[in-house]
Design a protein around this motif. Sequence first.
Motif, mmCIF file in Angstrom:
data_model
loop_
_atom_site.group_PDB
_atom_site.id
_atom_site.type_symbol
_atom_site.label_atom_id
_atom_site.label_comp_id
_atom_site.label_asym_id
_atom_site.label_seq_id
_atom_site.Cartn_x
_atom_site.Cartn_y
_atom_site.Cartn_z
ATOM 1 N N THR A 114 1.068 -1.353 -0.168
ATOM 2 C CA THR A 114 -0.129 -0.012 0.114
ATOM 3 C C THR A 114 0.428 1.247 -0.412
ATOM 4 O OG1 THR A 114 -0.074 0.552 2.158
ATOM 5 C CG2 THR A 114 -2.019 -1.057 0.849
ATOM 6 N N THR A 115 2.183 1.486 0.993
ATOM 7 C CA THR A 115 2.813 2.771 0.965
ATOM 8 C C THR A 115 4.181 2.297 0.609
ATOM 9 O OG1 THR A 115 3.206 2.198 3.032
ATOM 10 C CG2 THR A 115 1.222 3.012 3.061
ATOM 11 N N GLY A 116 4.430 0.936 0.100
ATOM 12 C CA GLY A 116 5.638 0.806 0.088
ATOM 13 C C GLY A 116 6.926 0.872 1.249
ATOM 14 N N GLU A 117 5.768 1.376 2.475
ATOM 15 C CA GLU A 117 7.349 1.333 3.960
ATOM 16 C C GLU A 117 6.716 -0.216 4.367
ATOM 17 O OE1 GLU A 117 6.297 4.030 6.969
ATOM 18 O OE2 GLU A 117 5.104 4.620 4.938
ATOM 19 N N GLN A 118 8.112 -0.727 4.969
ATOM 20 C CA GLN A 118 7.899 -1.735 5.610
ATOM 21 C C GLN A 118 8.113 -1.823 7.086
ATOM 22 O OE1 GLN A 118 11.692 -4.557 4.551
ATOM 23 N NE2 GLN A 118 11.131 -4.700 2.742
ATOM 24 N N VAL A 119 6.359 -2.296 7.301
ATOM 25 C CA VAL A 119 5.646 -1.526 8.819
ATOM 26 C C VAL A 119 5.108 -3.053 8.764
ATOM 27 C CG1 VAL A 119 5.121 -0.035 9.807
ATOM 28 C CG2 VAL A 119 6.008 0.337 8.738
ATOM 29 N N ASP A 120 5.064 -3.816 10.295
ATOM 30 C CA ASP A 120 4.404 -4.909 10.470
ATOM 31 C C ASP A 120 2.855 -4.215 11.053
ATOM 32 O OD1 ASP A 120 6.024 -6.367 9.635
ATOM 33 O OD2 ASP A 120 6.347 -7.032 11.915
ATOM 34 N N VAL A 121 1.977 -5.056 11.294
ATOM 35 C CA VAL A 121 0.395 -4.464 11.205
ATOM 36 C C VAL A 121 0.262 -5.553 12.368
ATOM 37 C CG1 VAL A 121 -2.351 -4.088 10.659
ATOM 38 C CG2 VAL A 121 -0.564 -3.760 8.762
ATOM 39 N N GLU A 122 0.262 -4.805 13.663
ATOM 40 C CA GLU A 122 0.031 -5.387 15.022
ATOM 41 C C GLU A 122 -1.709 -6.500 14.069
ATOM 42 O OE1 GLU A 122 1.149 -5.460 17.537
ATOM 43 O OE2 GLU A 122 2.821 -3.796 17.217
ATOM 44 N N ASP A 123 -1.189 -7.664 14.669
ATOM 45 C CA ASP A 123 -2.630 -8.875 14.545
ATOM 46 C C ASP A 123 -3.488 -8.549 15.572
ATOM 47 O OD1 ASP A 123 -3.601 -10.425 14.033
ATOM 48 O OD2 ASP A 123 -1.862 -12.469 13.567
ATOM 49 N N PRO A 124 -4.919 -8.341 15.880
ATOM 50 C CA PRO A 124 -5.580 -8.440 16.813
ATOM 51 C C PRO A 124 -5.631 -10.003 17.701
ATOM 52 C CG PRO A 124 -6.605 -8.466 14.641
ATOM 53 C CD PRO A 124 -5.192 -8.004 14.300
ATOM 54 N N PHE A 125 -5.866 -10.435 17.135
ATOM 55 C CA PHE A 125 -5.774 -12.385 16.796
ATOM 56 C C PHE A 125 -5.026 -12.571 18.735
ATOM 57 C CE2 PHE A 125 -4.883 -16.551 17.915
ATOM 58 C CZ PHE A 125 -6.421 -16.975 17.373
ATOM 59 N N GLY A 126 -6.053 -12.629 19.313
ATOM 60 C CA GLY A 126 -5.165 -13.357 21.238
ATOM 61 C C GLY A 126 -4.706 -11.845 21.479
ATOM 62 N N GLY A 127 -4.858 -10.761 21.058
ATOM 63 C CA GLY A 127 -3.890 -9.414 21.579
ATOM 64 C C GLY A 127 -5.561 -8.892 22.128
ATOM 65 N N ASN A 128 -4.477 -7.675 22.272
ATOM 66 C CA ASN A 128 -5.261 -6.261 23.241
ATOM 67 C C ASN A 128 -5.679 -5.169 21.792
ATOM 68 O OD1 ASN A 128 -5.811 -4.413 24.600
ATOM 69 N ND2 ASN A 128 -3.710 -4.106 26.386
ATOM 70 N N SER A 129 -7.238 -5.834 22.018
ATOM 71 C CA SER A 129 -7.463 -4.670 21.568
ATOM 72 C C SER A 129 -7.467 -3.312 21.101
ATOM 73 C CB SER A 129 -9.050 -4.654 21.089
ATOM 74 O OG SER A 129 -9.803 -4.386 22.215
ATOM 75 N N ARG A 130 -7.108 -2.451 22.582
ATOM 76 C CA ARG A 130 -6.736 -1.494 22.494
ATOM 77 C C ARG A 130 -5.695 -0.877 21.809
ATOM 78 N NH1 ARG A 130 -6.413 -1.558 29.382
ATOM 79 N NH2 ARG A 130 -6.787 -3.779 28.686
ATOM 80 N N ALA A 131 -4.788 -1.603 21.887
ATOM 81 C CA ALA A 131 -3.228 -1.444 20.947
ATOM 82 C C ALA A 131 -3.636 -1.247 19.182
ATOM 83 C CB ALA A 131 -2.421 -3.218 21.332
ATOM 84 N N ILE A 132 -5.117 -1.627 18.801
ATOM 85 C CA ILE A 132 -5.715 -1.882 17.824
ATOM 86 C C ILE A 132 -5.617 -0.844 17.405
ATOM 87 C CG2 ILE A 132 -6.593 -2.367 15.944
ATOM 88 C CD1 ILE A 132 -4.132 -4.885 17.335
#
Length: 99
Positions: A81-99
């Motif tokens: 999408t942007t050409g940058e190499q950035v990980d997207v936080e995975d909401p599976f099993g994680g804290n939804s407030r971090a998303i």
Amino acid sequence: MKTKYPEANIYSSGLFVTAYDTSENSQAIIEKNNLISPDKPTPLTEDELTDSVLLVMGSHHKEMILSVNPQANVHLLSEYTTGEQVDVEDPFGGNSRAI
């Protein structure tokens, strides 16, 4: 993406699909942001590894796919999408407030 690219065959597959329902945290984020619910998750297939453009959220997923099939057409979602190499936080099993 389905609404932006209606002619494309877009669906979700996973490397470690253990349940065939959307996680509670993912569903909460979908509802909070009035998004379209995804299809039921399915395991990634050999055909998808060879015949698809694969968009992944994290670099570790990209590395795992390339270790199985070095010719796979796989990109981080951010690279696509942007050409940058950035990980997207995975909401599976994680804290939804971090998303």
